[in-house]
Design an enzyme around this catalytic site. Sequence first.
Site, short mmCIF file in Angstrom:
data_model
loop_
_atom_site.label_atom_id
_atom_site.label_comp_id
_atom_site.label_asym_id
_atom_site.label_seq_id
_atom_site.Cartn_x
_atom_site.Cartn_y
_atom_site.Cartn_z
CE1 TYR A 82 7.34 58.05 -38.43
CE2 TYR A 82 6.63 55.77 -38.14
CZ TYR A 82 7.05 56.81 -38.95
OH TYR A 82 7.20 56.59 -40.30
CD GLU B 186 10.56 54.67 -44.92
OE1 GLU B 186 11.03 53.52 -44.73
OE2 GLU B 186 9.60 55.10 -44.27
CD1 TRP C 295 9.88 53.96 -38.06
CD2 TRP C 295 11.28 54.21 -39.78
NE1 TRP C 295 9.83 55.28 -38.45
CE2 TRP C 295 10.68 55.46 -39.50
CE3 TRP C 295 12.21 54.14 -40.81
CZ2 TRP C 295 10.99 56.62 -40.22
CZ3 TRP C 295 12.50 55.29 -41.53
CH2 TRP C 295 11.89 56.51 -41.23
#
Length: 191
Positions: free
Chosen positions: A27, A49, A57
């Site tokens: 990522y 988000e 995350w």
Amino acid sequence: MNPALRTGPDGVVRCAWVGDDPEYRRYHDEEWGRPLHGDRALFEKLSLEGFQAGLSWITILRKRPRFREVFAGFDPEVVAQFDDADVERLMADAGIIRNRAKILATIANARLVTEMRDGELDELLWSFAASGGRPRPQSFADVPATTAESDAASKALRKRGFRFVGSTTMYALMQSAGMVDDHVEGCWRAE
């Protein structure tokens, strides 16, 4: 070495938040901080988000494939048509974050996106991109949680009726979508 940096098992120096998780490395290397455009891609980012609020995350990243499945690839036209039965289906799916308020916000936000002209979400979000001037972060302490730009983006989206778009969420979106570049000095991705 700067504590904000970490050398991975592959010998590459990255932002330390990546740790040793292979998915986080991918990522960081391939997505985070790279310019992302397109209403659908940005709707997905905005939605994820929002789901991330209050969570790590990496949790969202690991669940992202399932999120994409159950939210029809984050196609706003399809998600906007979700009804109460879809909400219950999503609430029963252990593969995603089962938060009713976040699910309802994603559906409501999709409806707002469908009311916009093609490319308008992209234009709106990118109008708040940082215009440079801020020095590259040397440490995590140099990376803000919010900025004047994320405050303004949050206010503009809320005025249009969007939900789960607080300033911290908007700044995280700006980082991940490449509207700001918060790769720490010394990271191989720092430009």
